[in-house]
Design an enzyme around this catalytic site. Structure first.
Site, PDB file in Angstrom:
ATOM      1  CD1 TRP A   1      -2.188  -2.023   0.154  1.00 51.00           C
ATOM      2  CD2 TRP A   1      -3.020  -1.343   2.131  1.00 51.00           C
ATOM      3  NE1 TRP A   1      -3.242  -2.839   0.459  1.00 51.00           N
ATOM      4  CE2 TRP A   1      -3.778  -2.454   1.672  1.00 51.00           C
ATOM      5  CE3 TRP A   1      -3.367  -0.756   3.349  1.00 51.00           C
ATOM      6  CZ2 TRP A   1      -4.854  -2.966   2.401  1.00 51.00           C
ATOM      7  CZ3 TRP A   1      -4.435  -1.275   4.068  1.00 51.00           C
ATOM      8  CH2 TRP A   1      -5.168  -2.368   3.595  1.00 51.00           C
TER       9      TRP A   1
ATOM     10  CD  GLU B   1       8.368  -4.853  -6.669  1.00 48.23           C
ATOM     11  OE1 GLU B   1       7.151  -4.898  -6.802  1.00 48.23           O
ATOM     12  OE2 GLU B   1       8.934  -4.059  -5.893  1.00 48.23           O
TER      13      GLU B   1
ATOM     14  N   GLY C   1       5.141   1.619 -10.989  1.00 46.75           N
ATOM     15  CA  GLY C   1       4.353   2.854 -10.969  1.00 46.75           C
ATOM     16  C   GLY C   1       4.380   3.619 -12.277  1.00 46.75           C
TER      17      GLY C   1
ATOM     18  N   GLY D   1       1.450  -2.696  -6.364  1.00 51.13           N
ATOM     19  CA  GLY D   1       1.425  -1.382  -5.723  1.00 51.13           C
ATOM     20  C   GLY D   1       0.108  -0.672  -6.012  1.00 51.13           C
ATOM     21  N   GLY D   2       0.109   0.136  -7.056  1.00 53.79           N
ATOM     22  CA  GLY D   2      -1.053   0.976  -7.388  1.00 53.79           C
ATOM     23  C   GLY D   2      -2.379   0.224  -7.404  1.00 53.79           C
TER      24      GLY D   2
HETATM   25  P1  PGA Z   1       3.204  -0.760  -8.904  1.00 52.89           P
HETATM   26  O1  PGA Z   1       4.170  -0.996  -7.656  1.00 52.89           O
HETATM   27  O2  PGA Z   1       2.310  -1.976  -8.976  1.00 52.89           O
HETATM   28  O3  PGA Z   1       2.450   0.492  -8.572  1.00 52.89           O
HETATM   29  O4  PGA Z   1       4.053  -0.636 -10.118  1.00 52.89           O
HETATM   30  C1  PGA Z   1       4.753  -2.250  -7.410  1.00 52.89           C
HETATM   31  C2  PGA Z   1       5.686  -2.183  -6.241  1.00 52.89           C
HETATM   32  O5  PGA Z   1       6.402  -1.182  -6.095  1.00 52.89           O
HETATM   33  O6  PGA Z   1       5.753  -3.127  -5.417  1.00 52.89           O
END
Ligand code: PGA
Length: 250
Positions: A11, A167, A173, A234-235
Site C-alpha cells: 500500500w 521488480e 508505478g 502497488g497501485g
Molecule cells: P506498482 O508498484 O504496482 O504500482 O508498479 C509495485 C511495487 O512497487 O511493489
C-alpha cells in the site's frame, strides 16, 4: 507446479486509518475462499488498525520496511519487536524505493533480512534493475548481485521463509510492465541462481513474485509463466476493484 501463488499488496504511503480499515474489510470479504496466498502491507501507522481485520482470514499482515537493529537510539525507525507486537508476519525488504530513494544498500538490506529471519518473520526480498542497467544488458548481473548479497549468511532452512520479488524499477508505478517473457527470463535466472546457492529442491520451492504495474488485465498472463509465482502489487492494490481480480485469477 507445486508452488502456491502468492499475491501481495504493497500500500506504500497511502491511506488513513479509516480508509485502510475499509479496504482491509473489503479484501477480507472478497478474498474469502480465494485459493492463493495473500498479503497486505500497510504503512506502520495503519498496521494496528488493519491487524484485527485480517486476523483469522486468509490474508497475511505485512510491513513495508524494518530497522536493522533490535532496539535503541534509532530515531524514526521501527523495530522487529514492534512489528511482531502488532501481529506482523512478513516484512518487505529491499524495495527499489528504499534502495534508490533512501539509499539502502545490499549490506543494510542483508542485515535487516537476517534480523527478520532470526525473529521468525517471513521476508519478501525485492530485487530489480534500473532502466539504464537493462539497456546496458546488465539486468541479470544487477539481480544476481542484489540476490547474492541480500542472502549472504542465510541458511537453506531459513530460505524457506524467504520470497523473492523481481521488480524491474522501470516498471514500478510507470504503467510499463515487463512482457511476461522478459519477466519470466529473469525469474528463471533467479531460480537457477537459487539452485546454485541452495540446491535444486530449494530452487523448485522458492516463490518468485513479479512486481511492476501489475493490473487486472496483465496479471494472469504474467502468472501463467512457469517461473512467475505471484505478484507484488502497488497501485492496483489500493482498491478492491483492481486488487481482487488479480488475487482471484486462475
Ligand atoms: P506498482 O508498484 O504496482 O504500482 O508498479 C509495485 C511495487 O512497487 O511493489
Amino acid at each position: 507446479m507445486s508452488r502456491t501463488y502468492y499475491i501481495a499488496g504493497n500500500w506504500k504511503m497511502h491511506k488513513t486509518r479509516a480508509e485502510a480499515a475499509e479496504l482491509a474489510k473489503a479484501l477480507v470479504s472478497q478474498l474469502k475462499g480465494g485459493k492463493h496466498r495473500y498479503l497486505v502491507a500497510p504503512s506502520f501507522t495503519l498496521i494496528e488498525t488493519v491487524a484485527p481485520i485480517v486476523k483469522g482470514s486468509n490474508i497475511r499482515l505485512g510491513a513495508q520496511n524494518m530497522a536493522c537493529e533490535e532496539q535503541g537510539a534509532h530515531t524514526g525507525e521501527v523495530s522487529v519487536f514492534q512489528l511482531k507486537d502488532l501481529g506482523v508476519q512478513t516484512v518487505i525488504l529491499g524495495h527499489s524505493e528504499r534502495r534508490h530513494n533512501y539509499k539502502e544498500d545490499d549490506a543494510l538490506i542483508n542485515k535487516k533480512l537476517k534480523l527478520a529471519l532470526k525473529h521468525g518473520l517471513e521476508v519478501i526480498l525485492c530485487i530489480g534493475e534500473l532502466l539504464e542497467e537493462r539497456e546496458a544488458g546488465k539486468a541479470e548481473q544487477v539481480c544476481e548481485t542484489q540476490l547474492v548479497k541480500g542472502l549472504e549468511g542465510v541458511s537453506a532452512a531459513e530460505l524457506a521463509n524467504i520470497v523473492i520479488a523481481y521488480e524491474p524499477v522501470w516498471a514500478i508505478g510507470t504503467g510499463k510492465t515487463a512482457t511476461p517473457e522478459d519477466a519470466d527470463a529473469i525469474h528463471a535466472f533467479v531460480r537457477k541462481l537459487i539452485g546454485k546457492l541452495y540446491g535444486a529442491d530449494a530452487a523448485e520451492k522458492i516463490i518468485i513474485q513479479y512486481g511492476g504495474s501489475v493490473k487486472p488485465d496483465n496479471a494472469a498472463q504474467l502468472m501463467a509463466k512457469e517461473n512467475i509465482d505471484g505478484a507484488l502489487v502497488g497501485g492496483a492494490a489500493l482498491k478492491p476493484d483492481t486488487f481482487v481480480p488479480i488475487a482471484l485469477f486462475g
